[in-house]
Write an enzyme that holds these catalytic residues in place. Structure first.
Site, mmCIF file in Angstrom:
data_model
loop_
_atom_site.group_PDB
_atom_site.id
_atom_site.type_symbol
_atom_site.label_atom_id
_atom_site.label_comp_id
_atom_site.label_asym_id
_atom_site.label_seq_id
_atom_site.Cartn_x
_atom_site.Cartn_y
_atom_site.Cartn_z
ATOM 1 N N GLU A 668 0.840 -1.212 0.000
ATOM 2 C CA GLU A 668 0.000 0.000 0.000
ATOM 3 C C GLU A 668 0.866 1.250 0.000
ATOM 4 O O GLU A 668 1.870 1.329 0.690
ATOM 5 C CB GLU A 668 -0.897 -0.018 1.242
ATOM 6 C CG GLU A 668 -1.809 1.199 1.357
ATOM 7 C CD GLU A 668 -1.162 2.350 2.107
ATOM 8 O OE1 GLU A 668 -1.392 3.510 1.704
ATOM 9 O OE2 GLU A 668 -0.415 2.103 3.063
ATOM 10 N N HIS A 698 -9.959 1.390 -1.325
ATOM 11 C CA HIS A 698 -10.989 1.507 -0.291
ATOM 12 C C HIS A 698 -11.872 2.731 -0.494
ATOM 13 O O HIS A 698 -12.732 3.019 0.334
ATOM 14 C CB HIS A 698 -10.355 1.532 1.096
ATOM 15 C CG HIS A 698 -9.834 0.191 1.509
ATOM 16 N ND1 HIS A 698 -10.644 -0.912 1.619
ATOM 17 C CD2 HIS A 698 -8.585 -0.251 1.807
ATOM 18 C CE1 HIS A 698 -9.922 -1.960 1.978
ATOM 19 N NE2 HIS A 698 -8.675 -1.589 2.096
#
Length: 762
Positions: A668, A698
């Site tokens: 990430e 997300h």
């Protein structure tokens, strides 16, 4: 003796809040519908604790997304990009900060200390104009009071809030977040005054940062903050709650000398050294909230042992029995588990049962011991210790044989990458995804009906194969280089493997909140772990047969399986992890034999398990990294091993990540505003393949080709082009296809644009 609960799960016994949130986000229900569902949940939680005779019942621990985000709203610390112009913060701004929207990205999300819960990271700087912008704490206190329940309002403490924040974009990294203390304390004073006016007699400040290794400046901030709040807090009983680890001795000394504080809450499950500090000296005029019931696991409390601990503590008249932390981190109610066998069920306690345990201990301490309840508990403890299903001698022997080797592949990563490139023939800047693709309503229905035996195995396999073919065709159409099968057979990356490993048990409704509406159902590791048969080979081989491009075999690593499970507490965690590593090793080698040339072993939770105290971190990293290496030590040089990590701060463990000796890591990067890249700017050399995420999965927002191309260029400024991969931040299961397709299309187009530019520059 009195009893206290630090906090309680929010989602509801059967994830009622999750479904209410998602219905609201999808435009299928109104804000009023969401608020009504939330109020019903809060009411049932307060009533449950009141019925269990809990004296100190928390309020304001409920949240629509995250308690740190709630505090950001309370302080009016809304980043300018969300267009908030003052007034009470509503759902539109609140959820935009949490999830982003069509025009702006979400705020960073990261792990809450060493748990699998995530919080939204506040973005602060000298220009932030704080204002009292969310009255949630007072509103919920009044709501409970109207129901006849007098609660203890809970606030994230001011110092922990600042230390959990980060400098906003454009603010110097060296900016002292604690310099904002005097700006936020007036807001806290307003909240406190309103709570007093509403009739509150107690207030709880959660200050979990106190368990960290803090320097003198940070410790002084706690002293200064509560000294400043002292006059406002006058007339209130003040509880400072800590959890997740031991309190350092110097911190304990400072904390217990704070003026105006009535009580202190300590985690005595993970904080055994704190117990010694308490025994050696605790202020006689203060209340001790003793956290002896574990808020982070699902094992029934050893009541006899806990009672003995409590009896050894001084000042019983001011001793309060409590949970070690919020019960947010455990499942809700064992009564909903209809498929667990009676023996294992007798060993467990979920949040509702832990509330009962707390009260039973408080009554026993006061001389009103429920002998039958304690007797049943003792029988369950004895059953667990003697059960033959817990121990597997062959597994223990295999794990013991691991000692004496560090389990490294015999060839260095540079040579392996050369061998792999000859076999895979990938372009520069290879594109891939992390593993999962959207989990559609139809796909979930198929899995649900197969589990309920409403459809045959033949029909199930046919449906999953069709889903895999759809995902493979989509990736080929998008021209992605290394493919995944989309994981349509899996509801959860840990649960799927646990269901096929021995030593695991599973719940029906043992859901735990991870972030927002995202819930996970951790498996229960009750015994020694082994792999009876291959787990993923059939599906990976099936997917590879559908394409000539490399297809990744998708596994969850041993450390992540461990950290995302409810782990047995009768042996050291590292011993359980080594057992899982051996099981995954068997699977890796079977995948290789089946012709899978790229195998991803996700270690998304490796950083999450890092102990909070520095003195304990080296030992954890040693066995965690060793466990990962065990899984793939036996593969050929031409088999490419990937791993994936997400939503944590990795910069402080980068050397351990390098020591994992993986061929490629996807990690990430975009949601944390490319924080990861700073470690390479500071001179860390990374020779393996690496794919820092180019977009945040997300958020429903779809980044443009230009935005992702800019991110790739930033990566190329600090990483060599021959090791860089291009991929999203994380798996795509929580997104919809109408979001995934354009985002991946833009990602591939951005990659081709940069490839073209690199070719022209030669």
């Amino acid at each position: 003796m009195a009893s206290h609960i630090v906090g309680y799960p929010r989602m509801g016994p059967k994830r009622e809040l999750k479904f209410a949130l998602e219905s609201f986000w999808d435009g299928k229900s109104s804000a009023e519908d969401l608020q009504k569902a939330a109020a019903e949940l809060r009411s049932s939680i307060w009533k449950q604790m009141a019925d269990a005779d809990i004296k100190y019942i928390p309020s304001n621990t409920f949240s629509y997304y995250d308690q740190v985000l709630d505090t950001t709203a309370m302080l009016g610390a809304v980043p300018p990009r969300y267009g908030w112009n003052g007034g009470e913060i509503g759902f539109d701004v609140y959820f935009s900060m949490a999830r982003g929207n069509a025009s702006v990205p979400a705020m960073e999300m990261t792990k809450w200390f060493d748990t699998n819960y995530h919080y939204i990271v506040p973005e602060l700087g000298p220009e932030v104009k704080f204002s009292y912008a969310s009255h949630k704490a007072v509103t919920e206190y009044k709501e409970a009071k109207a129901l006849g329940v007098d609660t203890v309002p809970v606030l994230v403490g001011p110092v922990s809030y600042l230390l959990l924040s980060k400098p906003a974009k454009g603010v110097e990294k060296s900016f002292s977040l604690l310099s904002l203390l005097n700006k936020i304390l007036p807001i806290y004073q307003e909240v406190i005054s309103e709570l007093k006016g509403a009739g509150a007699t107690w207030i709880q400040f959660d200050e979990p940062q106190l368990v960290m290794d803090l320097d003198s400046t940070k410790l002084k901030a706690f002293t200064d903050a509560y000294a400043e709040l002292e006059s406002t807090l006058s007339g209130l009983n003040v509880l400072i709650e800590t959890y997740f680890a031991d309190i350092p001795a110097e911190t304990y000394k400072i904390l217990t000398s704070l003026k105006g504080v009535t009580a202190y809450g300590f985690d005595l499950v993970r904080g055994t050294n704190t117990l010694d500090l308490v025994k050696s000296g605790f202020p006689k005029d203060k209340y001790l909230f003793a956290g002896v019931v574990d808020g982070r696991n699902i094992w029934a409390n050893d009541l006899a042992s806990s009672l003995k601990t409590l009896q050894e503590l001084v000042g019983k008249d001011k001793l309060v029995v409590s949970t070690s932390c919020s019960l947010l981190h455990t499942a809700v109610d064992l009564i909903n588990e209809t498929k667990l066998d009676d023996e294992i069920k007798s060993w467990l306690a979920f949040a509702a049962q832990k509330v009962v345990e707390v009260n039973a201990l408080a009554k026993a301490l006061a001389g009103h011991k429920d002998e039958a309840f304690f007797s049943d508990n003792a029988m369950a403890q004895a059953s667990r210790k003697s059960s033959p299903r817990v121990t597997n001698e062959a597994v223990q022997k295999a794990a013991a044989a691991l000692k004496g080797s560090d389990h490294r592949r015999s060839t260095n990563v540079s040579a392996r990458l050369d061998a792999q490139q000859k076999k895979l023939n990938l372009p520069i800047l290879p594109t891939t995804t992390i593993g999962s693709f959207p989990q559609t309503v139809e796909l979930r229905r198929v899995r649900r009906e197969y589990k309920a035996k409403k459809i045959s195995e033949e029909d199930y396999i046919k449906a999953i194969k069709e889903e895999i073919k759809k995902v493979v065709d989509l990736q080929e159409d998008l021209d992605i280089d290394v493919l995944v099968h989309g994981e349509p057979e899996r509801n959860d990356m840990v649960e799927y493997f646990g269901e096929q490993l021995s030593g695991f048990a599973f719940t029906v409704n043992g859901w735990v909140q991870s972030y927002g509406s995202r819930c996970v159902k951790p498996p229960v590791i009750y015994g020694d772990v082994s792999r009876p048969k291959p787990m993923t080979v059939f599906w990976s081989s099936t997917a590879q047969s559908m394409t000539s491009r490399p297809m990744k075999g998708m596994l969850t690593g041993p450390v992540t399986i461990l950290n995302w499970s409810f782990v047995r507490n009768d042996q050291p965690r590292h011993e359980t992890c080594y057992q899982i590593a051996l099981a995954i090793k068997d699977e890796v080698e079977d995948l290789e034999k089946a012709g899978i040339n790229v195998i991803q072993i996700d270690e998304a939770a490796l950083r999450e398990g890092l102990p909070l105290r520095k003195s304990e971190q080296a030992f954890y990293l040693d066995w965690a990294v060793h466990s990962f290496r065990i899984t793939n030590v036996g593969v050929q040089d031409t088999t490419q091993i990937h791993t994936h990590m997400c939503y944590s701060n990795f910069n402080d463990i980068i050397q351990s990540i390098i020591d994992m000796d993986t061929d490629v890591i996807t990690i990430e990067n975009s949601r944390s505003d490319e924080k990861l890249l700073s470690v390479f700017r500071e001179g860390v050399k990374y020779g393996a393949g690496i794919g820092p995420g180019v977009y945040d999965i997300h958020s429903p927002r779809i980044p443009s080709t230009e935005e992702m191309a800019e991110r790739i260029n930033k990566m190329l400024a600090v990483l060599e082009k021959n090791i860089l991969w291009v991929n999203p931040d994380c798996g795509l299961k929580t997104r919809k296809y109408n979001e995934v397709k354009p985002a991946l299309k833009n990602m591939v187009e951005a990659t081709k644009l940069i490839r073209s530019q690199l070719a022209s520059a030669k």
